[in-house]
Design a protein around this motif. Sequence first.
Motif, PDB file in Angstrom:
ATOM      1  N   LEU A 157      80.903  81.890 -41.470  1.00  0.00           N
ATOM      2  CA  LEU A 157      80.106  82.054 -42.674  1.00  0.00           C
ATOM      3  C   LEU A 157      80.030  80.740 -43.452  1.00  0.00           C
ATOM      4  O   LEU A 157      80.917  79.891 -43.351  1.00  0.00           O
ATOM      5  N   THR A 158      78.956  80.600 -44.215  1.00  0.00           N
ATOM      6  CA  THR A 158      78.870  79.503 -45.174  1.00  0.00           C
ATOM      7  C   THR A 158      79.238  80.081 -46.539  1.00  0.00           C
ATOM      8  O   THR A 158      78.532  80.966 -47.053  1.00  0.00           O
ATOM      9  N   LEU A 159      80.347  79.617 -47.090  1.00  0.00           N
ATOM     10  CA  LEU A 159      80.924  80.192 -48.307  1.00  0.00           C
ATOM     11  C   LEU A 159      80.897  79.154 -49.425  1.00  0.00           C
ATOM     12  O   LEU A 159      81.331  78.020 -49.230  1.00  0.00           O
ATOM     13  N   ALA A 176      73.259  76.459 -53.924  1.00  0.00           N
ATOM     14  CA  ALA A 176      73.654  77.487 -52.954  1.00  0.00           C
ATOM     15  C   ALA A 176      72.546  77.716 -51.932  1.00  0.00           C
ATOM     16  O   ALA A 176      72.813  77.890 -50.736  1.00  0.00           O
ATOM     17  N   ARG A 177      71.291  77.694 -52.390  1.00  0.00           N
ATOM     18  CA  ARG A 177      70.167  77.873 -51.477  1.00  0.00           C
ATOM     19  C   ARG A 177      70.080  76.705 -50.501  1.00  0.00           C
ATOM     20  O   ARG A 177      69.866  76.881 -49.301  1.00  0.00           O
ATOM     21  N   ASP A 222      75.920  82.069 -47.361  1.00  0.00           N
ATOM     22  CA  ASP A 222      75.937  83.503 -47.078  1.00  0.00           C
ATOM     23  C   ASP A 222      76.573  84.254 -48.240  1.00  0.00           C
ATOM     24  O   ASP A 222      76.155  85.356 -48.596  1.00  0.00           O
ATOM     25  N   VAL A 223      77.600  83.633 -48.832  1.00  0.00           N
ATOM     26  CA  VAL A 223      78.338  84.235 -49.944  1.00  0.00           C
ATOM     27  C   VAL A 223      78.523  83.186 -51.021  1.00  0.00           C
ATOM     28  O   VAL A 223      78.864  82.035 -50.730  1.00  0.00           O
ATOM     29  N   ARG A 255      70.172  83.778 -55.449  1.00  0.00           N
ATOM     30  CA  ARG A 255      69.410  84.724 -54.648  1.00  0.00           C
ATOM     31  C   ARG A 255      69.685  84.446 -53.174  1.00  0.00           C
ATOM     32  O   ARG A 255      70.108  83.367 -52.800  1.00  0.00           O
ATOM     33  N   ARG A 256      69.424  85.430 -52.323  1.00  0.00           N
ATOM     34  CA  ARG A 256      69.554  85.304 -50.862  1.00  0.00           C
ATOM     35  C   ARG A 256      71.001  85.129 -50.404  1.00  0.00           C
ATOM     36  O   ARG A 256      71.243  84.749 -49.255  1.00  0.00           O
ATOM     37  N   SER A 257      71.978  85.346 -51.271  1.00  0.00           N
ATOM     38  CA  SER A 257      73.395  85.277 -50.900  1.00  0.00           C
ATOM     39  C   SER A 257      74.104  86.481 -51.514  1.00  0.00           C
ATOM     40  O   SER A 257      73.649  87.025 -52.528  1.00  0.00           O
ATOM     41  N   ALA A 258      75.198  86.878 -50.917  1.00  0.00           N
ATOM     42  CA  ALA A 258      76.038  87.894 -51.541  1.00  0.00           C
ATOM     43  C   ALA A 258      76.739  87.257 -52.734  1.00  0.00           C
ATOM     44  O   ALA A 258      77.389  86.221 -52.598  1.00  0.00           O
TER      45      ALA A 258
END
Length: 361
Positions: A8-10, A77-78, A83-84, A100-103
């Motif tokens: 994941l990308t965190l 983040a975008r 992912d999170v 947006r687009r992430s948890a």
Amino acid sequence: MPLPFEPLTLVHVVFSSRIAGGERHCIDLANAQAALGHRVHVIGSANSAVAAALAPGVRFHGLSLPLLRGWRVAALARRLGADVCHGHLGPACKAVAHVRRSARIGTLHVGYKAHHHARLDGLVCVNRAQRDSLPGGAALASVIYNWAPERDAAAAARHTDLRAELGLTPEQLLVGSVGRLHSSKGMDLLIAGFKTHAPADAVLAILGEGPDEAMLKGMVAGDPRIRLLGFRSDVDQSLNAFDLFVSPSREEAFPLAILEAMRAGRPVLSTATQGPLEMLAGQPARLVPVGNADALGRAIAEEIDRLRPLCARQRVVTYATAAYDRANAVARTLGFYRDVLLRQATRAKTFEDEDEAIIAG
């Protein structure tokens, strides 16, 4: 939203310039996740002490100004393909809500506040009382206990001796506390109670820094028994020197300092705030009322009298700490991320099916 493949990308977010409990938790979680092979980033304030504490595998992104932080965190983040996005402490969680687009995850290091946490997708509660008090319709939530961060190897290599530094004789008992010098941590209550009730040969050492430092120095008023030692990187070694650890907080969700004292086998005396009530239930520790300097001082004096005739080995306490295992907590946090991502993917698929049904007539 399709579920991402591993790793994941965190992206963690924490805006503090200095390191206290919530910041230390963020740092250790990010480092642990990177060690497991995930792509880990931390967004924080430029020149923050957090940057230097991160492992080489974690990339730090410093924001030079506090203006439009939510928008800037969302844009970063975008760009990173998060992912999170995981916020730590209120201002960071408020910024994460713009993503947006992430948890969007938040850890309740202090407690739930609607203006910080209501727009998040997942909430990590650090005690059961937090989860049970969440408002109806709140985000997906899970209780994941904090853990004592890994010991600082560089600090341990220096082999500091706090008792020798303070000039204590073998007969003198050292009472200690670790925490930010802020009203919520109750260091004023500790000083007041100690000054009134502790025996003349006992010494109190307080490790930490914060906005109340000048006020607390005024309270000490030349009492040679009380030492304000400021920030120290050798917390674990200092804890080993304490004969009694005291947590005098007015509010506390899950104090890492108590976990570290438990790991060191120190006798613990704490105010009965939310976190310690759960952490110390059934443990060989003592709780006193919150906000009562007199009760705290009397309990310190009684504990000193109890400990004085015991040798150093007899003062060591064994606690049940399996619930605060680092590897298990890190794994559960990653599992919670996946639960939130799955929930988002399921909702997106439901909306997509509904749209297709409407189009089909």
